[in-house]
Design a protein around this motif. Sequence first.
Motif, PDB file in Angstrom:
ATOM      1  N   ASP A   1     -33.405 -41.261   9.021  1.00  0.00           N
ATOM      2  CA  ASP A   1     -32.308 -40.770   8.431  1.00  0.00           C
ATOM      3  C   ASP A   1     -30.913 -41.195   9.058  1.00  0.00           C
ATOM      4  O   ASP A   1     -30.813 -41.310  10.298  1.00  0.00           O
ATOM      5  N   LYS A   2     -29.867 -41.272   8.005  1.00  0.00           N
ATOM      6  CA  LYS A   2     -28.626 -41.731   8.412  1.00  0.00           C
ATOM      7  C   LYS A   2     -27.783 -40.922   7.578  1.00  0.00           C
ATOM      8  O   LYS A   2     -27.230 -41.064   6.781  1.00  0.00           O
TER       9      LYS A   2
ATOM     10  N   VAL B   1     -30.404 -43.247   3.963  1.00  0.00           N
ATOM     11  CA  VAL B   1     -31.433 -44.023   4.885  1.00  0.00           C
ATOM     12  C   VAL B   1     -30.971 -45.270   5.752  1.00  0.00           C
ATOM     13  O   VAL B   1     -30.337 -45.867   5.038  1.00  0.00           O
ATOM     14  N   GLY B   2     -31.136 -45.442   6.986  1.00  0.00           N
ATOM     15  CA  GLY B   2     -30.966 -46.492   7.570  1.00  0.00           C
ATOM     16  C   GLY B   2     -31.879 -47.573   7.892  1.00  0.00           C
ATOM     17  O   GLY B   2     -33.121 -46.886   7.808  1.00  0.00           O
TER      18      GLY B   2
ATOM     19  N   ALA C   1     -44.803 -42.443   4.557  1.00  0.00           N
ATOM     20  CA  ALA C   1     -44.194 -41.228   5.246  1.00  0.00           C
ATOM     21  C   ALA C   1     -42.662 -41.328   4.935  1.00  0.00           C
ATOM     22  O   ALA C   1     -42.200 -42.309   4.542  1.00  0.00           O
ATOM     23  N   LEU C   2     -42.243 -40.230   5.122  1.00  0.00           N
ATOM     24  CA  LEU C   2     -40.574 -39.905   4.726  1.00  0.00           C
ATOM     25  C   LEU C   2     -39.979 -40.832   5.636  1.00  0.00           C
ATOM     26  O   LEU C   2     -39.218 -41.638   4.971  1.00  0.00           O
TER      27      LEU C   2
END
Length: 103
Positions: free
Chosen positions: A82-83, A87-88, A53-54
């Motif tokens: 999403d950060k 990416v977080g 998954a994204l």
Amino acid sequence: MQQEWLGEFLGCRIAVVNSMGVGLMTLGSIPLPKFSSHAKLYLDGVCVDTNPALLTSRRTPMLRGRVEQEGHNHVVEAFLFDKGLGVGCRVLVDGQEIPLSKR
């Protein structure tokens, strides 16, 4: 692009690796971007879970595993989200967040 986060719980090395890429696909004759992602959870160097998954929300674990110590199974959950421009990642063991370093 690949990102990696490292942590430890009771001597068990925990690693979360997220790989993201962008390619092209066509819709008829129109080129469109195609995003791909693959996340993996490693416990002591062994891949225990994967997810293509994204990204997920901050409340839903993307990856799960278990650490067994002295007859007790500890639940490991990794959250990728999403950060802004990146990416977080958060890792919880039995519901408690553990400190991570980004590699």
